[in-house]
Design an enzyme around this catalytic site. Structure first.
Site, PDB file in Angstrom:
ATOM      1  N   ASP A   8       0.841  -1.203   0.000  1.00  0.00           N
ATOM      2  CA  ASP A   8       0.000   0.000   0.000  1.00  0.00           C
ATOM      3  C   ASP A   8       0.873   1.250   0.000  1.00  0.00           C
ATOM      4  OD1 ASP A   8       0.759  -0.702   2.667  1.00  0.00           O
ATOM      5  OD2 ASP A   8      -0.806   0.590   3.486  1.00  0.00           O
ATOM      6  N   GLU A  45      -0.124  -0.788   5.849  1.00  0.00           N
ATOM      7  CA  GLU A  45       1.005  -0.238   6.594  1.00  0.00           C
ATOM      8  C   GLU A  45       0.894   1.269   6.710  1.00  0.00           C
ATOM      9  OE1 GLU A  45       5.188   1.113   7.442  1.00  0.00           O
ATOM     10  OE2 GLU A  45       3.841   1.681   5.834  1.00  0.00           O
TER      11      GLU A  45
HETATM   12 ZN   LIG Z   1       7.037   1.728   3.979  1.00  0.00          ZN
END
Ligand SMILES: [Zn+2]
Length: 215
Positions: A78, A153
């Site tokens: 992501d 993340e």
């Molecule tokens: Zn990263």
């Protein structure tokens, strides 16, 4: 034996950058990664995790080989939102290559690192089998190699790595060594290796008062 045509990490990184995987969207990045890993012999698990009040997020766990040592590469596909597209020299999800630089959101953090790991693995597994790198060339590693890749993340990060680790632990999967592809270089590629990383804090700011509007 011809090992002179290694898999190109730049092409993999470019293809990953073209996937608009702004958290929590998968954007095709994990699907692309899963396909490449299956082609070189990995057993791939696509895992969607949920938590009340947050968006569902897709994740990936892939492994090849057996026994120890067990090396895991951890990372995320992501990316943070690109902001104003017009402010980019090249569109953020074009994967444009200008000169010797790949441009786009996630090129550094961290689709580039994932691409390098997949390309290196492909070359390594092919070399162990004595075959050219690529879909038909994969052999087996000495021990086990895994990829633990999250799509959560850059966001609230509750449906990603913690749940992947819990999922692995529940299946008796243990890791001996972990390599993270987060960017760490200061001046030049490879000038820094770290044994830890900064932490992160997510908070909610509530401001009380009288709502106003001036324009
Ligand atoms: Zn990263």
């Amino acid at each position: 034996m011809n090992l002179s045509s290694p898999v190109d990490p730049v092409a993999i990184a470019r293809d990953l950058v073209r996937c608009p995987s702004v958290t929590p969207a998968e954007g095709g990045a994990l699907r692309l990664l899963a396909g490449m890993l299956e082609e070189i012999g990995f057993e791939v698990h696509r895992l969607t995790f949920s938590e009340p009040g947050t968006a569902d997020v897709d994740n990936l766990y892939a492994r090849i080989g057996s026994g120890s040592p067990h090396l895991v590469f951890a990372g995320h596909t992501d990316v943070v939102p690109p902001g104003e597209p017009g402010s980019w020299t090249h569109p953020p999800f074009s994967g444009a290559i200008a000169g010797d630089e790949l441009h786009g959101r996630g090129a550094v953090d961290m689709k580039g690192a994932i691409a390098c790991f997949v390309a290196a693995l492909s070359d390594h597994l092919a070399a162990r089998a004595g075959r050219p790198a690529g879909p038909a060339g994969a052999g087996q590693p000495a021990g086990t190699v895994s990829l633990l890749i999250t799509g959560d993340e850059e966001g609230v990060a509750v449906n990603g790595t913690p749940k992947l680790l819990q999922w692995a632990a529940e299946r008796g999967i243990r890791f001996d060594h972990c390599l993270l592809g987060e960017p760490t270089s200061a001046e030049a590629l490879g000038d820094a290796m770290k044994i830890g990383r900064r932490g992160s804090l997510n908070g909610t700011l509530i401001v009380t008062g009288t709502q106003g509007h001036v324009a």
